[in-house]
Design an enzyme around this catalytic site. Structure first.
Site, PDB file in Angstrom:
ATOM      1  N   ALA A  65       0.768  -1.268   0.123  1.00  0.00           N
ATOM      2  CA  ALA A  65      -0.287   0.113  -0.005  1.00  0.00           C
ATOM      3  C   ALA A  65       1.001   1.318   0.067  1.00  0.00           C
ATOM      4  O   ALA A  65       2.019   1.102   0.214  1.00  0.00           O
ATOM      5  CB  ALA A  65      -0.904  -0.099   1.250  1.00  0.00           C
ATOM      6  N   GLY A 108       0.457  -4.858   0.920  1.00  0.00           N
ATOM      7  CA  GLY A 108      -0.511  -5.017  -0.047  1.00  0.00           C
ATOM      8  C   GLY A 108      -0.327  -5.703  -1.275  1.00  0.00           C
ATOM      9  O   GLY A 108      -1.294  -6.141  -1.800  1.00  0.00           O
ATOM     10  N   GLU A 111      -0.909  -9.323  -0.501  1.00  0.00           N
ATOM     11  CA  GLU A 111      -2.320  -9.476  -0.456  1.00  0.00           C
ATOM     12  C   GLU A 111      -3.016  -9.313  -1.777  1.00  0.00           C
ATOM     13  O   GLU A 111      -3.944 -10.090  -1.665  1.00  0.00           O
ATOM     14  CB  GLU A 111      -2.683  -8.299   0.699  1.00  0.00           C
ATOM     15  CG  GLU A 111      -2.214  -8.602   2.083  1.00  0.00           C
ATOM     16  CD  GLU A 111      -2.506  -7.372   2.967  1.00  0.00           C
ATOM     17  OE1 GLU A 111      -1.886  -6.042   2.693  1.00  0.00           O
ATOM     18  OE2 GLU A 111      -2.915  -7.853   4.006  1.00  0.00           O
ATOM     19  N   GLU A 131       4.365  -5.161   7.177  1.00  0.00           N
ATOM     20  CA  GLU A 131       3.940  -3.735   7.740  1.00  0.00           C
ATOM     21  C   GLU A 131       4.096  -3.835   9.238  1.00  0.00           C
ATOM     22  O   GLU A 131       4.372  -2.617   9.687  1.00  0.00           O
ATOM     23  CB  GLU A 131       2.223  -4.137   7.770  1.00  0.00           C
ATOM     24  CG  GLU A 131       1.659  -4.054   6.545  1.00  0.00           C
ATOM     25  CD  GLU A 131       1.735  -5.553   5.788  1.00  0.00           C
ATOM     26  OE1 GLU A 131       2.351  -6.409   6.125  1.00  0.00           O
ATOM     27  OE2 GLU A 131       0.798  -5.632   4.830  1.00  0.00           O
TER      28      GLU A 131
HETATM   29  C1  HXC Z   1       5.074   4.253  -1.181  1.00  0.00           C
HETATM   30  C2  HXC Z   1       6.937   3.110  -2.029  1.00  0.00           C
HETATM   31  C3  HXC Z   1       6.624   2.023  -1.501  1.00  0.00           C
HETATM   32  C4  HXC Z   1       5.614   1.870  -0.745  1.00  0.00           C
HETATM   33  C5  HXC Z   1       8.623   1.897  -2.618  1.00  0.00           C
HETATM   34  N1  HXC Z   1       8.104   2.941  -2.722  1.00  0.00           N
HETATM   35  N2  HXC Z   1       7.377   1.233  -1.865  1.00  0.00           N
HETATM   36  N3  HXC Z   1       6.254   4.517  -2.130  1.00  0.00           N
HETATM   37  N4  HXC Z   1       4.557   3.020  -0.634  1.00  0.00           N
HETATM   38  N5  HXC Z   1       4.928   0.784  -0.328  1.00  0.00           N
HETATM   39  C6  HXC Z   1       8.873   3.890  -3.660  1.00  0.00           C
HETATM   40  C7  HXC Z   1      10.191   4.633  -2.722  1.00  0.00           C
HETATM   41  O1  HXC Z   1       9.720   5.556  -1.765  1.00  0.00           O
HETATM   42  C8  HXC Z   1      10.860   5.092  -3.813  1.00  0.00           C
HETATM   43  O2  HXC Z   1      10.457   6.640  -4.153  1.00  0.00           O
HETATM   44  C9  HXC Z   1      10.569   4.064  -4.825  1.00  0.00           C
HETATM   45  O3  HXC Z   1       9.377   3.639  -4.853  1.00  0.00           O
HETATM   46  C10 HXC Z   1      11.721   2.889  -5.267  1.00  0.00           C
HETATM   47  O4  HXC Z   1      12.028   2.308  -3.769  1.00  0.00           O
HETATM   48  P1  HXC Z   1      13.258   2.144  -3.283  1.00  0.00           P
HETATM   49  O5  HXC Z   1      13.123   2.026  -1.832  1.00  0.00           O
HETATM   50  O6  HXC Z   1      14.045   3.289  -3.633  1.00  0.00           O
HETATM   51  O7  HXC Z   1      13.785   0.845  -4.054  1.00  0.00           O
HETATM   52  P2  HXC Z   1      14.606  -0.213  -3.290  1.00  0.00           P
HETATM   53  O8  HXC Z   1      15.888   0.387  -2.667  1.00  0.00           O
HETATM   54  O9  HXC Z   1      15.034  -1.177  -4.471  1.00  0.00           O
HETATM   55  O10 HXC Z   1      13.889  -1.042  -2.193  1.00  0.00           O
HETATM   56  C11 HXC Z   1      12.828  -1.888  -2.727  1.00  0.00           C
HETATM   57  C12 HXC Z   1      11.970  -2.225  -1.428  1.00  0.00           C
HETATM   58  C13 HXC Z   1      11.494  -0.821  -0.317  1.00  0.00           C
HETATM   59  C14 HXC Z   1      12.323  -3.118  -0.652  1.00  0.00           C
HETATM   60  C15 HXC Z   1      10.513  -2.817  -1.975  1.00  0.00           C
HETATM   61  O11 HXC Z   1      11.097   0.067  -1.440  1.00  0.00           O
HETATM   62  C16 HXC Z   1      10.535  -1.132   0.600  1.00  0.00           C
HETATM   63  O12 HXC Z   1      10.876  -1.639   1.521  1.00  0.00           O
HETATM   64  N6  HXC Z   1       9.113  -0.623   0.566  1.00  0.00           N
HETATM   65  C17 HXC Z   1       8.390  -0.624   1.311  1.00  0.00           C
HETATM   66  C18 HXC Z   1       7.722  -2.159   1.570  1.00  0.00           C
HETATM   67  C19 HXC Z   1       6.603  -2.103   2.384  1.00  0.00           C
HETATM   68  O13 HXC Z   1       6.942  -1.814   3.739  1.00  0.00           O
HETATM   69  N7  HXC Z   1       5.436  -2.739   2.081  1.00  0.00           N
HETATM   70  C20 HXC Z   1       4.153  -2.498   3.038  1.00  0.00           C
HETATM   71  C21 HXC Z   1       3.561  -1.226   3.103  1.00  0.00           C
HETATM   72  S1  HXC Z   1       2.254  -1.292   4.066  1.00  0.00           S
HETATM   73  P3  HXC Z   1      11.355   7.452  -4.692  1.00  0.00           P
HETATM   74  O14 HXC Z   1      10.436   8.774  -4.658  1.00  0.00           O
HETATM   75  O15 HXC Z   1      12.296   7.658  -3.425  1.00  0.00           O
HETATM   76  O16 HXC Z   1      12.328   7.155  -5.802  1.00  0.00           O
HETATM   77  C22 HXC Z   1       1.107  -2.270   3.356  1.00  0.00           C
HETATM   78  C23 HXC Z   1       0.013  -2.772   4.260  1.00  0.00           C
HETATM   79  C24 HXC Z   1      -1.189  -1.986   4.507  1.00  0.00           C
HETATM   80  O17 HXC Z   1       1.045  -2.608   2.210  1.00  0.00           O
HETATM   81  C25 HXC Z   1      -1.791  -2.271   5.642  1.00  0.00           C
HETATM   82  C26 HXC Z   1      -1.198  -1.334   6.630  1.00  0.00           C
HETATM   83  C27 HXC Z   1      -2.547  -0.136   7.101  1.00  0.00           C
END
Ligand code: HXC
Length: 257
Positions: A65, A108, A111, A131
């Site tokens: 998400a 997400g 999911e 998360e």
């Molecule tokens: C918003 C995101 C994002 C996310 C990545 N990006 N994941 N933006 N929401 N979930 C964006 C980054 O900010 C970045 O933007 C660009 O995408 C590239 O990501 P990087 O981190 O630079 O890439 P990398 O180093 O290759 O790492 C990839 C990754 C990492 C390991 C997937 O991005 C990451 O850990 N993302 C978050 C994963 C996460 O926690 N997902 C769960 C979310 S909560 P910029 O602008 O800097 O280039 C969820 C559950 C919902 O999904 C329920 C809870 C309420």
């Protein structure tokens, strides 16, 4: 395309939906949720759709998400807007749905893949529910669907440590239907979709309904439901055609009736 965050492409009876926010690793914001679910529902209502394929990019199916969008929200806002409830509609589609997953399928994204009926993974796929590392928990059914798919041991491991699993571990655990080389992902997923789309649509829908019922009910109730569906398919012209084609050693021509 009328959409900002997805691409929709028709290939005969197969529809391909591609998540298209590559710079954000296909993070699932509200716009994407509404566009994807809306497009999928529209295709689901169209009798010319036999199967849906949902895919992302080489790098990410979806990295979760959209964290930037969610970060400032309050609890009461999330509750009043019933945040994420639109995703539930994806699980209620009647048309068989395939997730073709390469790269990150996190939070997400994992999911969303689990909301689909078949999960075909590239060997580059990585799955996780990270998360908890953000101070939250899964919100699109991850704690429930992952546990039903892989059991308590691995679901607890993923939801509590936030670690990811690769495609091999995910397949062994029962999350993934098949693993294919990354270069073949779309070809394989579309071939599976075409094969499903050639079936009798009502029979395929009933097969999907029957399997999904296993998640909702007791064994006795589930077998009873299956038996009733099984009896009812003998009312379909496609049952006569399918069995006649076998006996006559030819390909069936299903008419979805
Ligand atoms: C918003 C995101 C994002 C996310 C990545 N990006 N994941 N933006 N929401 N979930 C964006 C980054 O900010 C970045 O933007 C660009 O995408 C590239 O990501 P990087 O981190 O630079 O890439 P990398 O180093 O290759 O790492 C990839 C990754 C990492 C390991 C997937 O991005 C990451 O850990 N993302 C978050 C994963 C996460 O926690 N997902 C769960 C979310 S909560 P910029 O602008 O800097 O280039 C969820 C559950 C919902 O999904 C329920 C809870 C309420």
């Amino acid at each position: 395309s009328a959409y900002e965050t997805i691409l929709v492409e028709r290939r005969g009876r197969v529809a391909l939906l591609t998540l298209n926010r590559p710079k954000a690793l296909n993070a699932l914001n509200a716009r994407l949720m509404e566009e994807l679910v809306g497009a999928a529902e529209e295709l689901d209502r169209d009798p010319d759709t036999g199967c849906l394929v949902i895919t992302g990019s080489e790098r990410a199916f979806a990295a979760g998400a959209d964290i930037t969008e969610m970060a400032p929200r309050t609890s009461v806002e999330m509750y009043l807007r019933d945040w994420f409830s639109a995703w539930d509609r994806l699980g209620r589609l009647r048309t068989p749905t395939i997730a073709a997953v390469a790269g990150h399928a996190l939070g997400g994204g994992c999911e969303l893949a689990m909301l689909c009926d078949l999960l075909i993974a590239a060997d580059t796929a990585r799955f996780g529910q990270p998360e908890v590392k953000l101070g939250v928990i899964p919100g699109i059914g991850g704690s429930q669907r992952l546990t039903r798919a892989v059991g308590k041991a691995k679901a607890m491991d993923l939801c509590l440590t936030g670690r990811t699993m690769d495609a091999t571990e995910a397949e062994r655990a029962g999350l993934v239907s098949r693993i294919v080389p990354a270069a073949d992902l779309l070809t394989e997923a579309l071939a599976a979709a075409e094969a499903i789309a050639r079936l009798s649509a009502p029979a395929a829908m009933m097969a999907k309904e029957a399997v999904n019922t296993a998640f909702e009910t007791t064994l006795a109730e589930g077998v009873h439901f299956e038996r009733r569906l099984f009896h009812s398919v003998f009312a379909f012209a496609d049952q006569k055609e399918g069995m006649a084609a076998f006996v006559e050693k030819r390909e069936p021509e299903f008419r979805n009736e």
